[in-house]
Design a protein around this motif. Structure first.
Motif, PDB file in Angstrom:
ATOM      1  N   ALA A  86       0.829  -1.210   0.000  1.00  9.71           N
ATOM      2  CA  ALA A  86       0.000   0.000   0.000  1.00  9.71           C
ATOM      3  C   ALA A  86       0.863   1.259   0.000  1.00  9.71           C
ATOM      4  CB  ALA A  86      -0.939  -0.009   1.206  1.00  9.71           C
ATOM      5  N   ALA A  89       2.507   1.540  -3.494  1.00  9.21           N
ATOM      6  CA  ALA A  89       1.544   1.934  -4.519  1.00  9.21           C
ATOM      7  C   ALA A  89       1.145   3.394  -4.363  1.00  9.21           C
ATOM      8  CB  ALA A  89       0.318   1.028  -4.454  1.00  9.21           C
ATOM      9  N   ALA A  90       0.896   3.827  -3.140  1.00  2.00           N
ATOM     10  CA  ALA A  90       0.514   5.225  -2.925  1.00  2.00           C
ATOM     11  C   ALA A  90       1.635   6.169  -3.335  1.00  2.00           C
ATOM     12  CB  ALA A  90       0.125   5.442  -1.464  1.00  2.00           C
ATOM     13  N   THR A 138      -6.857  -2.616  -0.088  1.00  2.00           N
ATOM     14  CA  THR A 138      -7.791  -1.597  -0.577  1.00  2.00           C
ATOM     15  C   THR A 138      -8.277  -0.697   0.548  1.00  2.00           C
ATOM     16  OG1 THR A 138      -9.597  -3.222  -0.441  1.00  2.00           O
ATOM     17  CG2 THR A 138      -8.519  -2.941  -2.569  1.00  2.00           C
ATOM     18  N   LEU A 141      -5.264   1.657   1.060  1.00  2.00           N
ATOM     19  CA  LEU A 141      -5.132   2.587  -0.063  1.00  2.00           C
ATOM     20  C   LEU A 141      -6.268   3.603  -0.093  1.00  2.00           C
ATOM     21  CD1 LEU A 141      -3.964   0.350  -3.059  1.00  2.00           C
ATOM     22  CD2 LEU A 141      -2.714   2.247  -2.009  1.00  2.00           C
ATOM     23  N   SER A 163      -3.733   8.854   0.204  1.00  2.00           N
ATOM     24  CA  SER A 163      -4.585   7.770  -0.275  1.00  2.00           C
ATOM     25  C   SER A 163      -5.086   8.087  -1.685  1.00  2.00           C
ATOM     26  CB  SER A 163      -5.759   7.560   0.679  1.00  2.00           C
ATOM     27  OG  SER A 163      -6.457   8.778   0.905  1.00  2.00           O
ATOM     28  N   VAL A 166      -5.972   4.322  -6.891  1.00  9.99           N
ATOM     29  CA  VAL A 166      -5.111   3.361  -7.590  1.00  9.99           C
ATOM     30  C   VAL A 166      -5.988   2.255  -8.180  1.00  9.99           C
ATOM     31  CG1 VAL A 166      -3.186   1.746  -7.417  1.00  9.99           C
ATOM     32  CG2 VAL A 166      -3.185   3.833  -6.014  1.00  9.99           C
TER      33      VAL A 166
END
Length: 264
Positions: A86, A89-90, A138, A141, A163, A166
């Motif tokens: 997370a 990805a962020a 999820t 995120l 956040s 994505v």
């Protein structure tokens, strides 16, 4: 529906340098491609000797481009900690200005990607880990207050920022019901091992039975030399040109990218 075209790049051997992957992504953007997606592997059998890290490659792409979508394609969530993923990805989504797509799946142990490192080799267990990990990922995120204690993962009373949005594409082999059903709850389905473009008719019918959103992505990848035309006509929203995994020649790769996403 406009079909977008992308490069599906294996960062192996001659391409196992994140700086070079960033260069190739910049060349792809200039040639009119819509996305550059990178394979995520730790090893790939005896014919591959060098492998670059997918996250370093994606960071290089984010810094060298302004328009193309990018992301790992696909990351086996069972070998990642959802909270670390997370954060990664962020950060990539922020770095790229919202251009990250997160490709996730079970992964495959055919060359010991899991068993060689003491990770879970059983695909059924990895499936349960994927479902549970997706719930944690999820939530984090999305900036939600996350309090989870499950069979495989724990996140006790935490909230992550930033956040950014994505999108998540789930991968699966054609004909397997579980990956398609799992993907239908997210943003896209990267369907592999299709025998031909006509198989997309069944994929789309099965997805419609799960009431996917109108902007849900159906993603396919083509082997070297395949004509993208039939796939465009069958309703794929993304058609990726696969580059790799074996015998990669940098000059040839650059020629293929520079040719752009034309229909042969």
């Amino acid at each position: 529906m406009t079909t977008r075209r992308g490069i599906f790049l294996a960062p192996f051997d001659a391409l196992a340098d994140p700086r070079l992957v960033g260069d190739l992504a910049a060349e792809a953007e200039a040639a009119g491609w819509d996305g550059v997606f990178v394979w995520d592997h730790l090893q790939y059998g005896e014919r591959i000797s060098e492998v670059a890290d997918v996250w370093a490659c994606c960071a290089a792409i984010a810094m060298r481009t302004e328009r193309v979508l990018l992301g790992p394609m696909v990351t086996p969530l069972a070998r990642r900690r959802p909270q670390v993923l997370a954060r990664q990805a962020a950060s990539l989504a922020t770095m790229s200005g919202g251009r990250l797509v997160l490709g996730l799946g079970l992964g495959d142990d055919w060359v010991g990607e899991f068993s060689a490192f003491g990770d879970e080799p059983d695909p059924r267990v990895r499936g349960r880990m994927l479902d549970e990990g997706l719930a944690v990922l999820t939530s984090l995120l999305g900036g939600e207050h996350t309090d989870h204690a499950g069979e495989h993962y724990t996140a006790r009373g935490v909230t992550f920022r930033p956040s950014p949005r994505v999108p998540i594409w789930l991968a699966g082999r054609f004909g397997n019901a579980a990956p398609l059903r799992r993907a239908s709850a997210y943003d896209g389905f990267f369907v592999i091992d299709l025998a031909g473009a006509e198989d997309l008719d069944r994929v789309r019918a099965d997805l419609e039975a799960h009431s996917v959103a109108p902007d849900f992505d159906v993603v396919v990848d083509l082997r070297d030399g395949q004509d993208p035309g039939p796939w465009l006509d069958r309703g794929a929203s993304w058609v990726l040109d696969r580059i790799g995994p074996y015998d990669l020649d940098l000059a040839d790769v650059r020629r293929r990218i520079a040719a752009g996403p034309s229909v042969t």
